[in-house]
Design an enzyme around this catalytic site. Structure first.
Site, PDB file in Angstrom:
ATOM      1  N   SER A  96      90.073 -48.906 -62.138  1.00 13.83           N
ATOM      2  CA  SER A  96      88.528 -48.483 -63.514  1.00 13.83           C
ATOM      3  C   SER A  96      88.489 -49.492 -64.266  1.00 13.83           C
ATOM      4  O   SER A  96      87.848 -50.699 -63.865  1.00 13.83           O
ATOM      5  CB  SER A  96      90.133 -48.197 -64.576  1.00 13.83           C
ATOM      6  OG  SER A  96      90.052 -47.825 -65.139  1.00 13.83           O
ATOM      7  N   SER A  97      89.034 -50.310 -65.321  1.00 10.97           N
ATOM      8  CA  SER A  97      88.531 -51.007 -66.040  1.00 10.97           C
ATOM      9  C   SER A  97      89.609 -51.653 -67.870  1.00 10.97           C
ATOM     10  O   SER A  97      89.534 -50.462 -68.046  1.00 10.97           O
ATOM     11  CB  SER A  97      87.319 -51.186 -66.326  1.00 10.97           C
ATOM     12  OG  SER A  97      86.385 -52.173 -66.951  1.00 10.97           O
TER      13      SER A  97
ATOM     14  N   VAL B 232      84.561 -60.250 -63.308  1.00  7.05           N
ATOM     15  CA  VAL B 232      84.660 -60.447 -62.755  1.00  7.05           C
ATOM     16  C   VAL B 232      82.934 -61.049 -61.514  1.00  7.05           C
ATOM     17  O   VAL B 232      82.435 -60.226 -62.098  1.00  7.05           O
ATOM     18  CB  VAL B 232      84.756 -59.338 -61.292  1.00  7.05           C
ATOM     19  CG1 VAL B 232      85.283 -59.609 -60.173  1.00  7.05           C
ATOM     20  CG2 VAL B 232      86.196 -58.233 -61.667  1.00  7.05           C
TER      21      VAL B 232
ATOM     22  N   LYS C  55      85.976 -44.397 -67.780  1.00  4.21           N
ATOM     23  CA  LYS C  55      87.255 -45.326 -66.819  1.00  4.21           C
ATOM     24  C   LYS C  55      88.416 -44.422 -67.451  1.00  4.21           C
ATOM     25  O   LYS C  55      89.973 -44.066 -66.786  1.00  4.21           O
ATOM     26  CB  LYS C  55      87.591 -46.719 -67.129  1.00  4.21           C
ATOM     27  CG  LYS C  55      86.083 -47.431 -66.473  1.00  4.21           C
ATOM     28  CD  LYS C  55      86.230 -46.879 -65.384  1.00  4.21           C
ATOM     29  CE  LYS C  55      85.160 -47.545 -64.271  1.00  4.21           C
ATOM     30  NZ  LYS C  55      85.224 -47.197 -62.586  1.00  4.21           N
TER      31      LYS C  55
ATOM     32  N   ASN D 231      86.505 -47.069 -55.367  1.00  3.65           N
ATOM     33  CA  ASN D 231      85.617 -47.955 -56.330  1.00  3.65           C
ATOM     34  C   ASN D 231      84.550 -47.645 -56.578  1.00  3.65           C
ATOM     35  O   ASN D 231      83.792 -48.148 -57.674  1.00  3.65           O
ATOM     36  CB  ASN D 231      85.455 -49.468 -54.999  1.00  3.65           C
ATOM     37  CG  ASN D 231      84.615 -50.291 -55.873  1.00  3.65           C
ATOM     38  OD1 ASN D 231      85.325 -51.226 -56.645  1.00  3.65           O
ATOM     39  ND2 ASN D 231      83.548 -50.572 -54.994  1.00  3.65           N
TER      40      ASN D 231
ATOM     41  N   TYR E 109      80.804 -45.671 -71.174  1.00  2.00           N
ATOM     42  CA  TYR E 109      80.975 -46.467 -69.832  1.00  2.00           C
ATOM     43  C   TYR E 109      82.903 -46.231 -70.128  1.00  2.00           C
ATOM     44  O   TYR E 109      83.559 -45.842 -68.923  1.00  2.00           O
ATOM     45  CB  TYR E 109      80.877 -47.560 -69.304  1.00  2.00           C
ATOM     46  CG  TYR E 109      81.285 -48.079 -68.203  1.00  2.00           C
ATOM     47  CD1 TYR E 109      81.304 -47.938 -66.817  1.00  2.00           C
ATOM     48  CD2 TYR E 109      81.952 -49.083 -68.387  1.00  2.00           C
ATOM     49  CE1 TYR E 109      82.243 -48.343 -65.902  1.00  2.00           C
ATOM     50  CE2 TYR E 109      83.155 -49.730 -68.184  1.00  2.00           C
ATOM     51  CZ  TYR E 109      82.342 -49.385 -66.105  1.00  2.00           C
ATOM     52  OH  TYR E 109      83.109 -50.186 -65.166  1.00  2.00           O
TER      53      TYR E 109
ATOM     54  N   ILE F 265      83.454 -56.205 -54.864  1.00  2.26           N
ATOM     55  CA  ILE F 265      84.317 -55.687 -55.529  1.00  2.26           C
ATOM     56  C   ILE F 265      85.133 -54.683 -54.060  1.00  2.26           C
ATOM     57  O   ILE F 265      85.933 -54.885 -52.888  1.00  2.26           O
ATOM     58  CB  ILE F 265      85.375 -55.145 -56.854  1.00  2.26           C
ATOM     59  CG1 ILE F 265      85.027 -55.971 -57.617  1.00  2.26           C
ATOM     60  CG2 ILE F 265      86.344 -54.520 -56.083  1.00  2.26           C
ATOM     61  CD1 ILE F 265      85.561 -55.802 -58.830  1.00  2.26           C
TER      62      ILE F 265
ATOM     63  N   ASP G 139      75.622 -39.885 -51.749  1.00  2.00           N
ATOM     64  CA  ASP G 139      75.625 -39.643 -52.437  1.00  2.00           C
ATOM     65  C   ASP G 139      76.352 -39.931 -53.435  1.00  2.00           C
ATOM     66  O   ASP G 139      76.428 -38.104 -53.602  1.00  2.00           O
ATOM     67  CB  ASP G 139      73.649 -39.669 -52.905  1.00  2.00           C
ATOM     68  CG  ASP G 139      73.796 -39.501 -54.770  1.00  2.00           C
ATOM     69  OD1 ASP G 139      74.457 -39.876 -55.326  1.00  2.00           O
ATOM     70  OD2 ASP G 139      72.322 -38.734 -55.648  1.00  2.00           O
TER      71      ASP G 139
END
Length: 301
Positions: A171-172, A217, A189, A120, A185, A37, A86
Site C-alpha cells: 500500500s502507501s 522510498v 491504495k 508489489n 492514486y 522495492i 501485463d
C-alpha cells in the site's frame, strides 16, 4: 561440566553446520519484481531459501529481470523464474499463475503450491481533481486494484490449506494522508487496504493477509515526483522518528538533500525487511493489518 550424554559442539562444528533458512523451499510470487522495492523483496526472500517467480511488464525490463534472476539463483541456490505479464490486461494475472505452475509443479504428481504472494506492482500519477481523466483512473485502478484481485482469484486453488500461506500487499501512506493531487492514486491504495482486511477473513484457512504502507522510498518512482509534491511531504518527514539523516551513515546525496526534503527517504531493503517478516512463520498471528514500513512517516493503527 557437561551433562552425561551431552557433547558440547565445537566452534568449528558450528561454523560448518548448514544454516537454517526460514523460507527454505517455499514458492513466492512477486509482482513488479524487476526493480526497486520488488527487487529488494526478491533478494531478501531468496536469501531465506524461497524459490521465486518475478513478474515484470515491459520489454525494457526483460534484461534487468533476467540478470536479477540469474544473480539470485547463483548466490542463494534457489530457482527463480522471470515472467513477463501485463497485469493491466485482464488475462495477465492468470497467465502469470499458469506459467508459474508449468515451471514449479511436481513433474510426477502435478502438485503445485504457492506459499507467498507479494502484490508489489503498481503505478502512480498525480493529477489535481479537475485534471483527472478516465484513462488515468482506469490505468491506476486496473493495475493497483483489479490486478491483485485477478491474481488472487487465479492463485486461490494453489494456496495452502493449513493457514501457512502469506499474502502481502504494498500500500502507501497515501491511502490515508490525502495528499493534493492523489484523488486516484490514494484511492487505489485505500482500496487495497480494504481488500487486505476482507481477504484476511475470506482466506483465513489458507493464508494470512497483510499490507505495508511505505512513505517516500529512494526509488525511480520517488525521484520522478516533482518539487511541489515533495514539499507536501516535508512536514511529515521532519516529524518521522527514523527519517532524520545521519552524517557518515546515509549516502551523502541524501544528507545534502535533507535541508530541502526534511530528512532522508526509506531504502528499498528496509521495506523488504518488513515484508519478509510478514512472510515468515513467526507472523502467523498477524492478519488483516497495515504495518508501518515508513520510519514513522505515518503511524499505523
Amino acid at each position: 561440566m557437561s551433562r552425561p550424554g551431552y557433547q558440547r559442539a565445537s566452534s568449528t562444528n558450528l561454523a560448518n553446520r548448514p544454516q537454517h533458512r526460514s523460507l527454505e523451499g517455499k514458492l513466492a510470487i512477486i509482482t513488479g519484481g524487476s526493480r526497486g522495492i520488488g527487487a529488494a523483496i526478491a533478494s531478501n526472500l531468496a536469501s531465506k531459501g524461497a524459490h521465486l517467480v518475478l513478474n515484470y511488464t515491459s520489454d525494457s525490463s526483460a534484461d534487468k529481470t533476467e540478470s536479477l534472476s540469474a544473480s539470485l539463483q547463483a548466490e542463494h541456490n534457489v530457482r527463480v523464474l522471470p515472467v513477463q505479464a501485463d497485469l493491466g490486461d485482464p488475462n495477465g494475472p492468470a497467465h502469470l499463475i499458469a506459467t508459474a505452475k508449468n515451471k514449479f509443479a511436481h513433474p510426477k504428481t502435478g502438485k503445485f503450491q504457492i506459499d507467498i504472494i507479494v502484490n508489489n506492482a503498481g503505478v502512480a500519477g498525480n493529477q489535481l481533481l479537475h485534471h483527472v481523466t478516465p484513462d488515468a483512473f482506469l490505468e491506476q485502478y486496473n493495475i493497483n486494484v483489479l490486478a491483485p484481485i485477478l491474481l488472487l482469484q487465479a492463485a486461490i486453488p494453489h494456496l495452502p490449506t493449513d493457514r501457512s500461506g502469506r499474502i502481502v500487499n504494498l500500500s502507501s501512506v497515501s491511502a490515508s494522508l490525502g495528499f493534493v493531487g492523489q484523488t486516484v492514486y490514494g484511492g487505489t491504495k485505500a482500496a487495497l487496504e480494504h481488500m487486505t482486511r476482507t481477504w484476511a477473513r475470506e482466506l483465513a484457512e489458507r493464508a494470512t493477509v497483510n499490507a505495508v504502507n511505505p512513505g517516500p522510498v529512494a526509488t525511480d518512482m520517488y525521484s520522478s515526483t516533482g518539487a511541489d509534491f515533495q514539499q507536501q511531504m516535508k512536514p511529515f518527514i521532519l516529524s518521522a522518528p527514523l527519517m532524520r539523516e545521519r552524517e557518515g551513515v546515509d549516502p551523502q546525496e541524501f544528507v545534502d538533500d535533507a535541508k530541502k526534503a526534511g530528512g532522508r527517504p526509506g531504502y528499498d531493503h528496509e521495506i523488504a525487511g518488513v515484508v519478509a517478516m510478514l512472510c515468515s512463520e513467526d507472523a502467523a498471528w498477524c492478519t488483516g493489518s497495515v504495518i508501518c514500513a515508513n520510519g514513522g512517516f505515518k503511524f499505523s493503527y
